[in-house]
Write a protein that holds these residues in place. Structure first.
Motif, PDB file in Angstrom:
ATOM      1  N   LEU A 178       0.968  -1.277   0.178  1.00 16.52           N
ATOM      2  CA  LEU A 178       0.024  -0.086  -0.008  1.00 16.52           C
ATOM      3  C   LEU A 178       0.817   1.356  -0.051  1.00 16.52           C
ATOM      4  N   LYS A 179       1.890   1.377   0.657  1.00 11.50           N
ATOM      5  CA  LYS A 179       2.625   2.473   0.803  1.00 11.50           C
ATOM      6  C   LYS A 179       3.591   2.738  -0.341  1.00 11.50           C
ATOM      7  N   THR A 180       3.868   1.885  -0.987  1.00  7.47           N
ATOM      8  CA  THR A 180       4.543   2.076  -2.328  1.00  7.47           C
ATOM      9  C   THR A 180       3.821   3.026  -3.241  1.00  7.47           C
ATOM     10  N   GLY A 181       2.496   2.915  -3.232  1.00  4.72           N
ATOM     11  CA  GLY A 181       1.611   3.594  -3.969  1.00  4.72           C
ATOM     12  C   GLY A 181       1.391   2.927  -5.372  1.00  4.72           C
ATOM     13  N   GLU A 182       2.363   1.961  -5.696  1.00  5.24           N
ATOM     14  CA  GLU A 182       2.476   1.417  -7.084  1.00  5.24           C
ATOM     15  C   GLU A 182       1.286   0.475  -7.238  1.00  5.24           C
ATOM     16  N   TRP A 183       0.500   0.183  -6.146  1.00  2.00           N
ATOM     17  CA  TRP A 183      -0.940  -0.626  -6.418  1.00  2.00           C
ATOM     18  C   TRP A 183      -1.967   0.105  -7.037  1.00  2.00           C
ATOM     19  N   LYS A 184      -1.765   1.258  -7.171  1.00  8.08           N
ATOM     20  CA  LYS A 184      -2.877   2.216  -7.972  1.00  8.08           C
ATOM     21  C   LYS A 184      -2.609   1.802  -9.529  1.00  8.08           C
ATOM     22  N   ARG A 185      -1.554   1.450 -10.004  1.00 11.69           N
ATOM     23  CA  ARG A 185      -1.514   1.203 -11.417  1.00 11.69           C
ATOM     24  C   ARG A 185      -2.327   0.122 -11.847  1.00 11.69           C
ATOM     25  N   THR A 186      -2.660  -0.141 -12.969  1.00 11.78           N
ATOM     26  CA  THR A 186      -3.590  -1.258 -13.589  1.00 11.78           C
ATOM     27  C   THR A 186      -2.374  -2.038 -14.395  1.00 11.78           C
ATOM     28  N   GLY A 187      -2.874  -3.098 -14.918  1.00 10.11           N
ATOM     29  CA  GLY A 187      -2.005  -3.873 -15.757  1.00 10.11           C
ATOM     30  C   GLY A 187      -1.206  -5.126 -15.127  1.00 10.11           C
ATOM     31  N   PRO A 188      -0.588  -5.736 -15.924  1.00  9.97           N
ATOM     32  CA  PRO A 188       0.309  -6.833 -15.427  1.00  9.97           C
ATOM     33  C   PRO A 188       1.559  -6.293 -14.437  1.00  9.97           C
ATOM     34  N   ALA A 189       2.034  -5.309 -14.650  1.00 12.47           N
ATOM     35  CA  ALA A 189       3.068  -4.666 -13.726  1.00 12.47           C
ATOM     36  C   ALA A 189       2.604  -4.213 -12.516  1.00 12.47           C
ATOM     37  N   ALA A 190       1.439  -4.155 -12.464  1.00 16.21           N
ATOM     38  CA  ALA A 190       0.686  -3.423 -11.121  1.00 16.21           C
ATOM     39  C   ALA A 190       0.941  -4.683  -9.859  1.00 16.21           C
ATOM     40  N   PRO A 191       1.518  -4.300  -8.722  1.00 14.60           N
ATOM     41  CA  PRO A 191       1.529  -5.061  -7.605  1.00 14.60           C
ATOM     42  C   PRO A 191       0.702  -5.747  -7.226  1.00 14.60           C
ATOM     43  N   PRO A 192       0.362  -7.031  -6.881  1.00 12.06           N
ATOM     44  CA  PRO A 192      -0.782  -7.837  -6.373  1.00 12.06           C
ATOM     45  C   PRO A 192      -1.200  -7.370  -5.089  1.00 12.06           C
ATOM     46  N   ILE A 193      -1.748  -6.271  -4.636  1.00 12.76           N
ATOM     47  CA  ILE A 193      -2.238  -5.953  -3.509  1.00 12.76           C
ATOM     48  C   ILE A 193      -3.642  -6.777  -3.389  1.00 12.76           C
ATOM     49  N   ALA A 194      -4.355  -6.862  -4.275  1.00 13.67           N
ATOM     50  CA  ALA A 194      -5.422  -7.519  -4.243  1.00 13.67           C
ATOM     51  C   ALA A 194      -5.377  -8.992  -3.809  1.00 13.67           C
ATOM     52  N   GLY A 195      -4.173  -9.733  -4.325  1.00 14.13           N
ATOM     53  CA  GLY A 195      -3.666 -11.018  -4.179  1.00 14.13           C
ATOM     54  C   GLY A 195      -3.476 -11.216  -2.526  1.00 14.13           C
ATOM     55  N   LEU A 196      -2.812 -10.233  -2.314  1.00 15.91           N
ATOM     56  CA  LEU A 196      -2.107 -10.293  -0.666  1.00 15.91           C
ATOM     57  C   LEU A 196      -3.314 -10.162   0.344  1.00 15.91           C
ATOM     58  N   ILE A 197      -4.365  -9.304  -0.276  1.00 11.31           N
ATOM     59  CA  ILE A 197      -5.676  -8.896   0.693  1.00 11.31           C
ATOM     60  C   ILE A 197      -6.366 -10.386   0.724  1.00 11.31           C
TER      61      ILE A 197
ATOM     62  N   SER B 275     -14.317  -5.815   2.816  1.00 14.08           N
ATOM     63  CA  SER B 275     -15.339  -6.023   1.651  1.00 14.08           C
ATOM     64  C   SER B 275     -15.350  -4.598   0.873  1.00 14.08           C
ATOM     65  N   GLN B 276     -15.293  -3.672   1.593  1.00 17.83           N
ATOM     66  CA  GLN B 276     -15.378  -2.236   0.957  1.00 17.83           C
ATOM     67  C   GLN B 276     -13.912  -2.065  -0.056  1.00 17.83           C
ATOM     68  N   VAL B 277     -13.106  -2.483   0.604  1.00 19.11           N
ATOM     69  CA  VAL B 277     -11.731  -2.369  -0.360  1.00 19.11           C
ATOM     70  C   VAL B 277     -11.707  -3.002  -1.473  1.00 19.11           C
ATOM     71  N   LYS B 278     -12.215  -4.436  -1.385  1.00 20.67           N
ATOM     72  CA  LYS B 278     -12.251  -5.052  -2.560  1.00 20.67           C
ATOM     73  C   LYS B 278     -13.332  -4.519  -3.554  1.00 20.67           C
ATOM     74  N   SER B 279     -14.383  -3.776  -3.266  1.00 22.92           N
ATOM     75  CA  SER B 279     -15.271  -3.412  -4.135  1.00 22.92           C
ATOM     76  C   SER B 279     -14.817  -2.191  -4.625  1.00 22.92           C
ATOM     77  N   ARG B 280     -13.821  -1.404  -4.362  1.00 25.21           N
ATOM     78  CA  ARG B 280     -13.380  -0.016  -4.722  1.00 25.21           C
ATOM     79  C   ARG B 280     -11.933   0.037  -5.170  1.00 25.21           C
ATOM     80  N   LEU B 281     -11.316  -1.360  -5.146  1.00 23.26           N
ATOM     81  CA  LEU B 281      -9.962  -1.309  -5.804  1.00 23.26           C
ATOM     82  C   LEU B 281      -9.978  -1.233  -7.096  1.00 23.26           C
ATOM     83  N   LYS B 282     -10.635  -1.939  -8.129  1.00 24.74           N
ATOM     84  CA  LYS B 282     -10.528  -1.714  -9.502  1.00 24.74           C
ATOM     85  C   LYS B 282     -10.712  -0.030  -9.766  1.00 24.74           C
ATOM     86  N   GLN B 283     -11.654   0.464  -9.033  1.00 26.11           N
ATOM     87  CA  GLN B 283     -11.595   1.785  -9.516  1.00 26.11           C
ATOM     88  C   GLN B 283     -10.232   2.661  -9.090  1.00 26.11           C
TER      89      GLN B 283
END
Length: 167
Positions: A29-48, A96-104
């Motif tokens: 989360l602190k890297t801020g890289e999770w906000k990017r989309t695509g294959p290079a985006a860090p897998p924060i959703a996977g960690l969650i 649950s809220q995080v997962k619903s807003r992560l893609k946005q």
């Protein structure tokens, strides 16, 4: 009591694993890289998802018998269990809220990204407090109120839970 020591050793090992997963989510989360989309985006959703799956499928089932036995033993223990349940419900709602807003958030929605960051920080804070309360207050309540026979039942249920996960 050997049964209580064994049970708490397993529960504390799982708490350590959950703290590790929380730290990994926080670092991503602190890297801020999770906000990017695509294959290079860090897998924060996977960690969650890993944190949530470990908690729900591995950790929680082990405490079921312990909590059932403890419930109703004292006003203090009932109050503690009520507080822990409320924290757990809030943590579940936050994820649950995080997962619903992560893609946005990953699509550039800054309001969604800010909400995700706030919710994950609140979740981390609550979950760490929850684990600390289990390691201290719940541990002392169970040591005071449970008999050797009850600890044997708890240890047996934990053993069965471990066996069913391997099978």
């Amino acid at each position: 009591m050997l049964a209580s020591e064994c049970a708490w050793a397993i529960l504390r090992a799982e708490h350590a694993r959950m703290r590790e997963l929380l730290a990994r989510v926080d670092a991503a989360l602190k890297t801020g890289e999770w906000k990017r989309t695509g294959p290079a985006a860090p897998p924060i959703a996977g960690l969650i998802a890993r944190l949530q799956a470990f908690d729900e499928a591995t950790h929680r089932p082990k405490g079921t018998v312990l909590l059932q036995i403890l419930r109703g033993r004292s006003a203090e223990s009932d109050d503690l269990l009520r507080r822990l349940e409320q924290q757990r419900e809030r943590c579940d709602a936050l994820l649950s809220q995080v997962k619903s807003r992560l893609k946005q958030a990953q699509s550039g929605d800054t309001a969604a990204a800010a909400a995700v960051e706030d919710w994950l920080e609140e979740h981390r804070r609550l979950m760490l407090d929850h684990l600390d309360q289990e390691d201290t207050l719940l541990h002392s309540q169970t040591a005071e109120l449970l008999t050797g026979e009850e600890w044997a039942a708890v240890a047996s249920s934990i053993s069965e839970s471990i066996g069913s996960r391997k099978g």
